[in-house]
Design a protein around this motif. Structure first.
Motif, mmCIF file in Angstrom:
data_model
loop_
_atom_site.group_PDB
_atom_site.id
_atom_site.type_symbol
_atom_site.label_atom_id
_atom_site.label_comp_id
_atom_site.label_asym_id
_atom_site.label_seq_id
_atom_site.Cartn_x
_atom_site.Cartn_y
_atom_site.Cartn_z
ATOM 1 N N PRO A 87 31.254 -55.241 -76.819
ATOM 2 C CA PRO A 87 32.411 -56.133 -76.943
ATOM 3 C C PRO A 87 33.439 -55.957 -75.838
ATOM 4 O O PRO A 87 33.967 -56.943 -75.303
ATOM 5 C CB PRO A 87 32.992 -55.769 -78.317
ATOM 6 C CG PRO A 87 31.832 -55.243 -79.091
ATOM 7 C CD PRO A 87 31.003 -54.504 -78.082
ATOM 8 N N ARG A 88 33.746 -54.709 -75.476
ATOM 9 C CA ARG A 88 34.746 -54.506 -74.427
ATOM 10 C C ARG A 88 34.205 -54.874 -73.051
ATOM 11 O O ARG A 88 34.954 -55.350 -72.188
ATOM 12 C CB ARG A 88 35.247 -53.060 -74.466
ATOM 13 C CG ARG A 88 36.262 -52.835 -75.584
ATOM 14 C CD ARG A 88 36.734 -51.405 -75.640
ATOM 15 N NE ARG A 88 35.707 -50.534 -76.198
ATOM 16 C CZ ARG A 88 35.853 -49.216 -76.340
ATOM 17 N NH1 ARG A 88 36.979 -48.618 -75.957
ATOM 18 N NH2 ARG A 88 34.888 -48.496 -76.865
ATOM 19 N N MET A 89 32.907 -54.666 -72.822
ATOM 20 C CA MET A 89 32.341 -55.118 -71.550
ATOM 21 C C MET A 89 32.370 -56.638 -71.455
ATOM 22 O O MET A 89 32.644 -57.191 -70.384
ATOM 23 C CB MET A 89 30.920 -54.586 -71.381
ATOM 24 C CG MET A 89 30.859 -53.109 -71.017
ATOM 25 S SD MET A 89 29.222 -52.566 -70.474
ATOM 26 C CE MET A 89 28.360 -52.462 -72.054
ATOM 27 N N ARG A 90 32.114 -57.317 -72.560
ATOM 28 C CA ARG A 90 32.205 -58.777 -72.535
ATOM 29 C C ARG A 90 33.648 -59.221 -72.294
ATOM 30 O O ARG A 90 33.906 -60.159 -71.535
ATOM 31 C CB ARG A 90 31.680 -59.361 -73.842
ATOM 32 C CG ARG A 90 30.184 -59.164 -74.051
ATOM 33 C CD ARG A 90 29.663 -60.114 -75.106
ATOM 34 N NE ARG A 90 28.300 -59.794 -75.517
ATOM 35 C CZ ARG A 90 27.209 -60.042 -74.809
ATOM 36 N NH1 ARG A 90 27.321 -60.610 -73.614
ATOM 37 N NH2 ARG A 90 26.013 -59.734 -75.274
ATOM 38 N N GLU A 91 34.604 -58.566 -72.934
ATOM 39 C CA GLU A 91 36.014 -58.894 -72.729
ATOM 40 C C GLU A 91 36.425 -58.666 -71.277
ATOM 41 O O GLU A 91 37.233 -59.415 -70.719
ATOM 42 C CB GLU A 91 36.882 -58.054 -73.670
ATOM 43 C CG GLU A 91 38.348 -58.414 -73.652
ATOM 44 C CD GLU A 91 39.170 -57.578 -74.606
ATOM 45 O OE1 GLU A 91 40.419 -57.647 -74.539
ATOM 46 O OE2 GLU A 91 38.573 -56.834 -75.417
ATOM 47 N N GLY A 92 35.860 -57.632 -70.665
ATOM 48 C CA GLY A 92 36.168 -57.337 -69.262
ATOM 49 C C GLY A 92 35.289 -58.055 -68.269
ATOM 50 O O GLY A 92 35.430 -57.862 -67.069
ATOM 51 N N THR A 315 42.270 -48.667 -69.329
ATOM 52 C CA THR A 315 41.800 -47.500 -70.060
ATOM 53 C C THR A 315 40.393 -47.650 -70.612
ATOM 54 O O THR A 315 39.817 -46.676 -71.088
ATOM 55 C CB THR A 315 42.757 -47.177 -71.224
ATOM 56 O OG1 THR A 315 42.937 -48.359 -72.015
ATOM 57 C CG2 THR A 315 44.105 -46.724 -70.687
ATOM 58 N N ASP A 316 39.832 -48.849 -70.571
ATOM 59 C CA ASP A 316 38.435 -49.038 -70.971
ATOM 60 C C ASP A 316 37.869 -50.232 -70.224
ATOM 61 O O ASP A 316 38.552 -50.844 -69.388
ATOM 62 C CB ASP A 316 38.291 -49.188 -72.489
ATOM 63 C CG ASP A 316 39.056 -50.375 -73.059
ATOM 64 O OD1 ASP A 316 39.004 -51.462 -72.454
ATOM 65 O OD2 ASP A 316 39.708 -50.224 -74.105
ATOM 66 N N ALA A 317 36.626 -50.593 -70.525
ATOM 67 C CA ALA A 317 35.918 -51.598 -69.735
ATOM 68 C C ALA A 317 36.442 -53.010 -69.918
ATOM 69 O O ALA A 317 36.003 -53.920 -69.214
ATOM 70 C CB ALA A 317 34.426 -51.564 -70.098
#
Length: 375
Positions: A87-92, A315-317
């Motif tokens: 999810p965070r990679m998709r958001e980024g 702080t994250d992807a």
């Protein structure tokens, strides 16, 4: 260090660019309303649109080792115990990333080979367990295909050069298993004095099989020597500008220029230790590397899950749109941002594969041992 990390991990509110400049004397305290695309929200909208077309190819993730320490995890639903999940990679807008096979304490000899194989096996196991989000891909064409199918491409590497011992057969076997990059440091044949004769032979065989040379953390002489010897582009998977921050893994301007002349790639890490505590600090390093090495020789390296603190807002992807918005605010052309995020990595992979095909027509697999060349 814990206090520093706590300070750095405090993220601004969503949509807020960090460290906005204070108004000059006589200027209104509220920002002047300009064209929609130049507003804070407009810059973020442009960043998201640009990353939709040209996602991030992230040069370094420590996720394999981070996951090895956990009894269970689910990267597709979201995994709060790490910096990187689907999810965070998709958001980024992360479209591809290198998963490092490095270990916190690098073993040597046969232990290094076994540990690297274990890490490589873990990468494949994790990818197979998350088919809706991840796919293994090791070349430019398949990576693009993975992206078109809505998945995130995983490239194994870099691994430690110690995994080879003195056997180029191990190098070829690791490449057959998917290894895409090898870090040239921590071994006798790539030292402060540069590459030995055996080191040059290793690099030639890497060119022949299509394994990229990662020079982050290598000595200055090894960087110069590898740039001169390698027929394929080299990369620095975690290096920023030494002129802005005197970290040992950051590159001085003469090495940045040599990397640019060799059409290599400097992948600037999003770590507070190497680039500074804010989005603007990271952008300063990107500006500098782009100016010295050229826009075709700069890339991004999240260095998430590698045990380091990250700048505020990164702080994250998921934070890449904030960084791209800052570059747009500074006037980076969209063409240069596309090179930074996606195209430069694709170029390096394509050129390395072309070099390998040509070398295999001219050169048989090398069976040379270190004792035959270095005594």
């Amino acid at each position: 260090m814990a206090d520093l990390k706590d300070e750095l991990d405090t993220s601004p509110e969503v949509g807020e660019l960090d460290d906005l400049p204070a108004p000059l004397p006589g200027e209104p305290s509220e920002p002047v309303t300009g064209p929609a695309e130049d507003s804070e929200a407009g810059l973020l909208d442009r960043a998201h649109a640009l990353l939709d077309a040209h996602p991030v190819a992230d040069g370094y993730s420590g996720l394999p080792w981070a996951l090895r320490q956990r009894p269970s995890f689910d990267l597709e639903l979201g995994e709060g115990t790490v910096d990187t999940d689907v999810p965070r990679m998709r958001e980024g807008h992360v479209g591809a990333l290198f998963w490092a096979l490095h270990l916190p304490e690098e073993p040597t000899g046969e232990q290094a080979v076994g540990a690297t194989l274990d890490q490589l096996d873990l990468v494949k196991t994790v990818v197979r367990a998350h088919p809706e989000g991840l796919r293994l891909a090791c070349a430019a064409g398949p990576i693009t295909d993975v992206r078109h199918f809505g998945r995130i491409a995983v490239l194994p590497g870099p691994a430690s050069a110690a995994a080879l011992g003195d056997s180029l057969g191990v190098l070829r076997s690791l490449r057959e298993l998917g290894l895409r990059a090898l870090t040239l440091s921590g071994v006798s044949w790539a030292s402060e004095a540069g590459l030995t004769r055996f080191g040059e032979e290793v690099l030639r065989e890497m060119n022949r099989v299509g394994v990229l040379a990662d020079l982050s953390g290598a000595s200055a002489e090894t960087v110069r020597h590898a740039c001169a010897v390698s027929k394929a582009p080299v990369l620095c998977a975690r290096s920023a500008a030494h002129a802005l921050r005197a970290h040992p893994a950051n590159l001085p301007d003469d090495l940045l220029a040599a990397l640019g002349a060799a059409k290599g790639l400097c992948m600037v890490p999003l770590t507070a230790e190497q680039t500074g505590p804010s989005v603007r600090d990271v952008a300063d390093h990107l500006d500098h590397v782009r100016e010295v090495a050229g826009p075709e020789c700069v890339g991004l390296s999240g260095a998430y899950d590698a045990g380091t603190a990250h700048p505020r807002g990164l702080t994250d992807a998921s934070g890449y749109p904030r960084l791209v918005a800052e570059l747009l605010r500074r006037g980076w052309p969209e063409t240069d941002i596309a090179l930074l995020t996606w195209e430069n990595v694709q170029r390096v992979l394509r050129e390395a594969d072309f070099t390998a095909r040509e070398a295999q027509r001219r050169r048989e697999p090398s069976t040379v041992k270190i004792t035959e060349l270095d005594g």
